[in-house]
Scaffold this active site. Structure first.
Site, PDB file in Angstrom:
ATOM      1  N   HIS A  94      10.193  19.062   2.473  1.00  0.00           N
ATOM      2  CA  HIS A  94      10.414  18.680   0.831  1.00  0.00           C
ATOM      3  C   HIS A  94       8.264  18.493   0.557  1.00  0.00           C
ATOM      4  CE1 HIS A  94      10.627  16.717  -2.497  1.00  0.00           C
ATOM      5  NE2 HIS A  94      12.691  16.167  -2.163  1.00  0.00           N
ATOM      6  N   GLY A 119      -7.009   3.929  -8.993  1.00  0.00           N
ATOM      7  CA  GLY A 119      -7.177   4.631  -7.446  1.00  0.00           C
ATOM      8  C   GLY A 119      -8.572   6.021  -7.289  1.00  0.00           C
ATOM      9  N   PRO A 120      -9.131   5.564  -6.208  1.00  0.00           N
ATOM     10  CA  PRO A 120     -10.588   6.396  -6.038  1.00  0.00           C
ATOM     11  C   PRO A 120     -10.538   7.931  -6.274  1.00  0.00           C
ATOM     12  CG  PRO A 120      -9.668   5.729  -4.045  1.00  0.00           C
ATOM     13  CD  PRO A 120      -8.597   5.392  -4.790  1.00  0.00           C
ATOM     14  N   PHE A 149     -11.327  11.306  -1.255  1.00  0.00           N
ATOM     15  CA  PHE A 149     -10.735  12.056  -0.419  1.00  0.00           C
ATOM     16  C   PHE A 149     -11.172  11.527   0.456  1.00  0.00           C
ATOM     17  CE2 PHE A 149      -8.513  14.683   3.201  1.00  0.00           C
ATOM     18  CZ  PHE A 149      -7.003  14.079   2.709  1.00  0.00           C
ATOM     19  N   VAL A 205      -7.723   7.587   2.144  1.00  0.00           N
ATOM     20  CA  VAL A 205      -6.774   8.370   1.103  1.00  0.00           C
ATOM     21  C   VAL A 205      -6.781   9.479   2.007  1.00  0.00           C
ATOM     22  CG1 VAL A 205      -6.925  10.109  -0.738  1.00  0.00           C
ATOM     23  CG2 VAL A 205      -8.354   7.268  -0.718  1.00  0.00           C
ATOM     24  N   GLY A 228      -2.712   9.295   1.356  1.00  0.00           N
ATOM     25  CA  GLY A 228      -2.719  10.792   0.218  1.00  0.00           C
ATOM     26  C   GLY A 228      -2.174   9.481  -1.030  1.00  0.00           C
TER      27      GLY A 228
END
Length: 563
Positions: free
Chosen positions: A83, A164-165, A168, A172, A176
């Site tokens: 998925h 949120g930030p 990456f 994170v 994710g």
């Protein structure tokens, strides 16, 4: 005031480790007033759909705790599955259930997202009705590139996260991103095929889904894309609106499926999606073998499916709820891959409380409960129950007549009467317990304290209000039982003549129900202080009683003439 209720359906990126799944799902019930309804893992997709419900503030607190726990237990660096996904808690939609609008639900989605970004450091996007710009309404846009493309996506100005930030970082990389929305009730629904070919499953999905397929020159699969004036691919729309779909192969079952999201079941229902898929599969030389419901479904959607297939069979729609659900399950093949338990998949059944009801007792149990030392259930509840039995007999005759050989051209006429009969029966069954509840309210009033003038006045008012209600309920029994006589009267004269006696017994039961409830109206109205109210309801009740007696005599005379 009725409670506001919303449902939350987070999809987490873990479908194989049951220990992790349970640890994540179970945190929602650490919030008081939130009920965990369903946990539906998929091994091949490596994804679990979790469903819970409650009042809005409680639900978003539970959702926050779930997102936090998922970010602790799931490492997206190591995730793979069939998925599309980009986060440990991949999506977290809020769905209005009762007494709340989509607009209000969107505000709660924004509140949840801000907290997830600020306190957990997880980036994300608001989509569907919570979206803050047009291109973010579509989840596929928000999730494009999936987890593997997240590092580049977060730093693009046009895809700066809504919360949120915008980087990456190490945290994170593990969690994710998360997409949060407010949306209408969505049904995740897979249709099973007798093939292992993902390409052929996709071809059917493209036939059906609203987005259809891209128009190509020459070969429809490999030809050059046809572009419009803006340079965007031209699409051939699919057959059905409010449907998203893709084909995939499920190793767990060894078959290909078409995975649909039915985003608005008032536009495209589950049964219509199923039937159109059957047609498309047949045209391509394939066969649909059944289907699979992921997560939960509203009761109405199942009943509508039952009605749809009953109509196709020219069968009466006036059958029980349980039988309609059986027809839906078998017609859609919902038990093709694994057992389908309505008590675990239909949302209204999961929300039922454990309160003991008279109508849930066995026939013997009901009689024993009535014969006991308690004053309830009494004549009012028994009157309602006798009325329910009476109209059940009329409904039976309608269903038998609908299915009678040689009467196929009249099946809808009898089906309509059976549907009316079922509605009367359900109302009277509700009144069986409500009459006892009304009596108990009077008892509660008498038990109130009476030490001060204020307490005496409050007690007096509570008793008066409860007594009025205890008079209104048997009056409602009278009205409903009287109105239900139309079913039996029609079946006596136009139904199967071999069942004329059954419809006649139904008339007698309705007459008994009206008479018994009339006694209750009169005896309870005696104690009402507001005599204008009391006199008015007694007058109306007397009129119903007289009309009932007249109908009973008319039908008994008619039956006697036919015997």
């Amino acid at each position: 005031m009725n409670k506001q209720l919303i449902e939350c359906v987070p999809n987490i990126s873990e479908g194989r480790d049951i220990t992790k799944i349970n640890a994540i799902a179970n945190v929602v019930e650490t919030v008081e007033g939130v009920k965990l309804l369903d946990v539906d893992p998929g091994k091949a997709t490596n994804r679990t759909v979790i469903t819970f419900v409650g009042e809005p503030e409680n639900v978003i607190e539970a959702a926050f705790r779930l997102i936090k726990k998922a970010s602790e237990l799931i490492d997206m660096n190591k995730h793979s599955g069939e998925h599309p996904r980009f986060g440990a808690t991949d999506v977290c939609p809020l769905v209005p259930i009762s007494n709340i609008s989509l607009e209000e639900a969107a505000k709660y989605a924004h509140k949840l997202g801000e907290r997830v970004g600020n306190e957990l450091g997880i980036p994300g996007y608001f989509y569907e009705n919570a979206a803050k710009e047009e291109k973010r309404k579509n989840l596929a846009n928000c999730r494009s590139g999936e987890y593997e493309g997240l590092k580049e996506k977060l730093v693009k100005p046009e895809w700066k996260p809504d919360f949120g930030p915008a980087e990456f970082n190490t945290s994170v990389a593990k969690s994710g991103a998360t997409a949060i929305s407010a949306r209408d009730f969505l049904i995740a629904y897979n249709i099973n095929l007798n093939t292992t070919s993902t390409r052929r499953a996709n071809a059917i999905a493209f036939d059906i889904r609203e987005a259809g397929r891209i128009l190509r020159e020459g070969n429809p699969s490999t030809g050059k894309k046809v572009l419009d004036a803006n340079g965007e691919p031209v699409r051939i729309p699919g057959k059905l609106k409010a449907v998203k779909g893709i084909g995939w192969y499920i190793e767990e079952y060894g078959i290909a499926q078409i995975s649909y999201n039915l985003t608005n079941i008032s536009i495209t229902s589950m049964h219509v999606a199923f039937d159109e898929t059957v047609k498309a599969a047949t045209e391509r030389g394939l066969r649909v073998t059944g289907s699979e419901l992921i997560g939960l479904i509203p009761l109405k959607a199942m009943l509508d499916a039952g009605d749809y297939f009953l109509r196709k069979q020219h069968r009466s729609l006036g059958i029980s709820e349980e039988e309609k659900i059986k027809i839906a399950v078998k017609s859609l093949g919902l038990d093709d891959l694994k057992p389908f338990n309505p008590k675990e998949k239909i949302i209204e059944y999961l929300l039922e409380d454990d309160t003991k009801k008279l109508v849930d007792l066995t026939v013997t149990g009901f009689a024993e409960e009535t014969a006991g030392e308690s004053m309830a259930p009494g004549g009012g509840s028994i009157s309602a129950y006798v009325g329910a039995l009476g109209v059940s007999l009329g409904t039976m005759v309608a269903n038998l007549s609908s299915h009678k050989a040689g009467w196929d051209d009249k099946w809808e006429f009898y089906s309509d009467w059976a549907v009316k009969g079922q509605a009367y029966k359900n109302k009277l069954l509700f009144l069986v317990d409500e009459d006892t509840n009304a009596f108990n309210k009077i008892i509660d009033g008498f038990r109130m304290p009476k030490s001060t003038n204020e307490e005496i006045e409050a007690r007096k008012q509570a008793i008066e209000t409860a007594t009025k209600y205890a008079t209104e309920i048997p009056f409602e029994v009278m009205q409903t039982a009287y109105n239900s006589m139309e079913v039996m009267k029609t079946m006596v004269k136009e139904g199967m003549q071999s069942s004329i006696s059954d419809a006649g017994v139904g008339i007698l039961c309705a007459k008994t129900a009206v008479t018994g409830a009339y006694f209750n109206v009169r005896i309870n109205a005696k104690d009402i202080k507001d005599r204008n109210f009391a006199d008015a309801i007694i007058s109306k009740a007397k009129d119903i009683y007289k009309k009932t007696c007249a109908i009973e005599k008319e039908i008994m005379d008619y039956i006697d003439s036919k015997m």
